[in-house]
Design an enzyme around this catalytic site. Structure first.
Site, PDB file in Angstrom:
ATOM      1  N   CYS A 272       0.504 -10.799   0.797  1.00 15.18           N
ATOM      2  CA  CYS A 272      -0.743 -10.194   1.292  1.00 15.18           C
ATOM      3  C   CYS A 272      -0.860 -10.153   2.809  1.00 15.18           C
ATOM      4  CB  CYS A 272      -1.931 -10.969   0.729  1.00 15.18           C
ATOM      5  SG  CYS A 272      -2.073 -10.798  -1.041  1.00 15.18           S
TER       6      CYS A 272
HETATM    7  N1  LIG Z   1       0.354 -12.876  -5.121  1.00 13.93           N
HETATM    8  C1  LIG Z   1      -0.842 -13.026  -4.607  1.00 13.93           C
HETATM    9  O1  LIG Z   1      -1.210 -14.125  -4.229  1.00 13.93           O
HETATM   10  C2  LIG Z   1      -1.826 -11.882  -4.475  1.00 13.93           C
HETATM   11  C3  LIG Z   1      -3.132 -12.174  -4.079  1.00 13.93           C
HETATM   12  C4  LIG Z   1      -4.058 -11.142  -3.982  1.00 13.93           C
HETATM   13  C5  LIG Z   1      -3.660  -9.833  -4.235  1.00 13.93           C
HETATM   14  N2  LIG Z   1      -2.380  -9.560  -4.594  1.00 13.93           N
HETATM   15  C6  LIG Z   1      -2.039  -8.171  -4.871  1.00 13.93           C
HETATM   16  O2  LIG Z   1      -1.869  -7.991  -6.266  1.00 13.93           O
HETATM   17  C7  LIG Z   1      -0.843  -7.033  -6.522  1.00 13.93           C
HETATM   18  C8  LIG Z   1       0.229  -7.659  -7.395  1.00 13.93           C
HETATM   19  O3  LIG Z   1       0.809  -8.754  -6.714  1.00 13.93           O
HETATM   20  P1  LIG Z   1       1.648  -9.886  -7.440  1.00 13.93           P
HETATM   21  O4  LIG Z   1       1.847 -10.969  -6.440  1.00 13.93           O
HETATM   22  O5  LIG Z   1       1.058 -10.226  -8.758  1.00 13.93           O
HETATM   23  O6  LIG Z   1       3.037  -9.101  -7.684  1.00 13.93           O
HETATM   24  P2  LIG Z   1       4.240  -9.545  -8.631  1.00 13.93           P
HETATM   25  O7  LIG Z   1       5.455  -8.897  -8.058  1.00 13.93           O
HETATM   26  O8  LIG Z   1       4.218 -11.011  -8.853  1.00 13.93           O
HETATM   27  O9  LIG Z   1       3.896  -8.844 -10.015  1.00 13.93           O
HETATM   28  C9  LIG Z   1       3.904  -7.472 -10.211  1.00 13.93           C
HETATM   29  C10 LIG Z   1       4.449  -7.183 -11.600  1.00 13.93           C
HETATM   30  O10 LIG Z   1       4.328  -5.794 -11.838  1.00 13.93           O
HETATM   31  C11 LIG Z   1       5.445  -5.366 -12.602  1.00 13.93           C
HETATM   32  N3  LIG Z   1       5.537  -3.929 -12.469  1.00 13.93           N
HETATM   33  C12 LIG Z   1       5.957  -3.189 -11.432  1.00 13.93           C
HETATM   34  N4  LIG Z   1       5.836  -1.888 -11.684  1.00 13.93           N
HETATM   35  C13 LIG Z   1       5.319  -1.775 -12.923  1.00 13.93           C
HETATM   36  C14 LIG Z   1       4.947  -0.691 -13.749  1.00 13.93           C
HETATM   37  N5  LIG Z   1       5.071   0.572 -13.330  1.00 13.93           N
HETATM   38  N6  LIG Z   1       4.441  -0.955 -14.965  1.00 13.93           N
HETATM   39  C15 LIG Z   1       4.306  -2.224 -15.398  1.00 13.93           C
HETATM   40  N7  LIG Z   1       4.627  -3.292 -14.660  1.00 13.93           N
HETATM   41  C16 LIG Z   1       5.113  -3.070 -13.440  1.00 13.93           C
HETATM   42  C17 LIG Z   1       6.586  -6.173 -12.020  1.00 13.93           C
HETATM   43  O11 LIG Z   1       7.690  -6.262 -12.912  1.00 13.93           O
HETATM   44  C18 LIG Z   1       5.920  -7.537 -11.782  1.00 13.93           C
HETATM   45  O12 LIG Z   1       6.052  -8.386 -12.894  1.00 13.93           O
HETATM   46  C19 LIG Z   1      -0.362  -6.585  -5.154  1.00 13.93           C
HETATM   47  O13 LIG Z   1      -1.052  -5.446  -4.765  1.00 13.93           O
HETATM   48  C20 LIG Z   1      -0.746  -7.739  -4.256  1.00 13.93           C
HETATM   49  O14 LIG Z   1      -0.908  -7.331  -2.912  1.00 13.93           O
HETATM   50  C21 LIG Z   1      -1.447 -10.573  -4.744  1.00 13.93           C
END
Ligand SMILES: NC(=O)c1ccc[n+]([C@@H]2O[C@H](COP(=O)([O-])OP(=O)(O)OC[C@H]3O[C@@H](n4cnc5c(N)ncnc54)[C@H](O)[C@@H]3O)[C@@H](O)[C@H]2O)c1
Length: 438
Positions: A272
């Site tokens: 982030c």
């Molecule tokens: N990690 C954090 O602490 C956090 C905090 C707040 C916001 N976010 C936001 O949340 C969102 C997700 O982050 P995250 O850390 O969970 O990512 P992540 O990479 O851990 O998880 C994303 C998942 O989406 C899957 N994926 C990708 N494309 C796909 C599709 N077309 N269909 C189905 N699944 C698909 C991937 O295989 C993966 O498992 C981002 O926008 C991030 O900025 C993350």
């Protein structure tokens, strides 16, 4: 349509589908399941789906039984088959939003999952985007793809944005207790999304529009990026004056109002804080608005690994050693304590910079047994054991992440030189090692 969906939400019979079962999506799915909703998880990664079917949790910080607990109670399933998205009444998308090669927003994951949802979209479905992104993404990128087949938002389908505020590893808040902002594309969509989250999350705050919710998320993260940059700049300045930034922050935070403590570090990490500011600066160009303040914060933060490497260089120099040929141990590869997330972790840059100068670098991280190929790095390294004997063999031990399982006293007693970017040595009594803060 609205009545039927709100009835299903009220009776907790609405099937909640979560797309993207990563750091955000997996705990979110578990939260809705605990609230009594039938859930279906969707992910393109077949290894995640296989693990879930076996009852295994691949995100250790969430607890070993997170997935197995979902196998009792309301209906629960996980699939890599996006053709099954029509089975869900509510679809929440938590796909990644990274940066492209020129630091531009990469919305390809949102586009792909919107197209997947559109293929089986049916009247009465509520679609919510949770990924962090610039304002108007839900309206300008997601909505047209959803409406392509003729269904209209606010009448046939409902669309909203609700930013994820997950902070993996945090003990005092969970997905269920972090207050949730919700903004709809229209009034009805906002109300339905608010009703849904209210059924599972302790506090829900409806806002005027999807755009307010999108921009609020960016403000929260940019606020952190800017304040971290400020304290990092103070660190560099005070270091030149031989004043300890950590003591200064501790002193300043005794003021009961008007000051919030931020701490310096070896650089920004995670999905982030290093990324989200660029989503806003990119979008701001479209309306001819400069974002000098935010960009300056970015510039300061990206210089931190270089500052740390320089401190290592000078500290070795004081011992009559060059970086070239020295053995350096990086303590901590994850970008923050007690998790296994290495995305954008400054430790990778520290390793590469030190190796570039000719150092022999190892790392230890109890949460990251080996490195994997990443977008910008391919180190191909394994975590080395941390023992009294092994510590003695390093010319410098560089503390990059302060995991709570580390025995700092042991490190202090058996290392020759410690460069500490996390003030971990503050807890140690009479370290035998020479300690340099960086
Ligand atoms: N990690 C954090 O602490 C956090 C905090 C707040 C916001 N976010 C936001 O949340 C969102 C997700 O982050 P995250 O850390 O969970 O990512 P992540 O990479 O851990 O998880 C994303 C998942 O989406 C899957 N994926 C990708 N494309 C796909 C599709 N077309 N269909 C189905 N699944 C698909 C991937 O295989 C993966 O498992 C981002 O926008 C991030 O900025 C993350």
């Amino acid at each position: 349509m609205q009545q039927s969906l709100s009835g299903k939400i009220a009776s907790r019979t609405a099937v909640v589908g979560v797309i993207g079962l990563g750091y955000v999506g997996l705990p979110l799915m578990a939260t809705f399941h605990r609230a009594g909703f039938p859930v279906i998880g969707y992910d393109v990664d077949p290894r995640k789906i296989a693990a879930i079917h076996k009852g295994e949790n691949y995100l250790k910080h969430l607890g070993a039984d997170l997935v197995s607990k979902m196998q009792t109670g309301a209906k629960f399933d996980a699939t890599a088959d996006m053709g099954r998205l029509g089975e869900a009444d509510v679809i929440i998308s938590c796909v990644p939003t990274p940066l492209g090669h020129h630091r531009e927003p990469d919305l390809s994951y949102i586009e792909k999952c919107s197209d997947d949802i559109a293929k089986t979209l049916r009247p009465g479905q509520l679609i919510i985007l949770e990924s962090s992104t610039y304002p108007r993404t839900t309206r300008d990128v997601m909505l047209p793809r959803l409406e392509k087949g003729g269904l209209k938002c606010g009448k046939d389908i409902f669309v909203a944005y609700s930013p994820e505020r997950e902070d993996p590893g945090r003990k005092d808040f969970s997905t269920q207790t972090i207050p949730k902002l919700v903004g709809g594309i229209d009034k009805i969509s906002g109300e339905l999304a608010t009703a849904l989250y209210t059924a599972a999350i302790a506090k829900v705050i409806p806002v005027e529009s999807a755009e307010v919710a999108e921009a609020a998320k960016l403000l929260e993260n940019i606020y952190r990026a800017v304040n971290i940059a400020l304290v990092n700049e103070m660190k560099v300045v005070l270091d030149a004056m031989d004043i300890d930034i950590w003591q200064v922050v501790d002193a300043a935070k005794t003021k009961p109002f008007g000051f919030q403590a931020f701490y310096p570090g070896p650089g920004l990490g995670g999905h982030c804080i290093p990324i989200d500011p660029f989503y806003l600066t990119w979008k701001a160009r479209e309306v001819n608005m400069p974002t000098r303040f935010i960009e300056l914060a970015g510039e300061i933060n990206v210089q931190m690994p270089e500052f740390v490497v320089r401190k290592v260089q000078l500290a070795l120099n004081d011992d009559g050693k060059a970086v070239k040929g020295s053995k350096v141990l990086i303590v901590g590869l994850a970008y923050k304590p007690d998790i296994d997330d290495v995305r954008e972790s400054p430790s990778f840059e520290l390793i590469e910079k030190l190796e570039h100068l000719g150092a022999h670098v190892d790392y230890n991280d109890p949460h990251v047994p080996q490195t994997h190929k990443m977008r910008h790095h391919n180190l191909n390294m394994h975590s080395v054991p941390l023992t009294q004997e092994s510590l003695d063999s390093y010319d410098c031990v560089l503390i990059a992440t302060n995991h709570s399982t580390y025995d700092w006293q042991m490190l202090a007693d058996h290392s020759k030189l410690i460069v500490d970017t996390r003030n971990a040595m503050a807890k140690v009594k009479s370290p035998k090692a020479r300690v340099v803060k960086a």
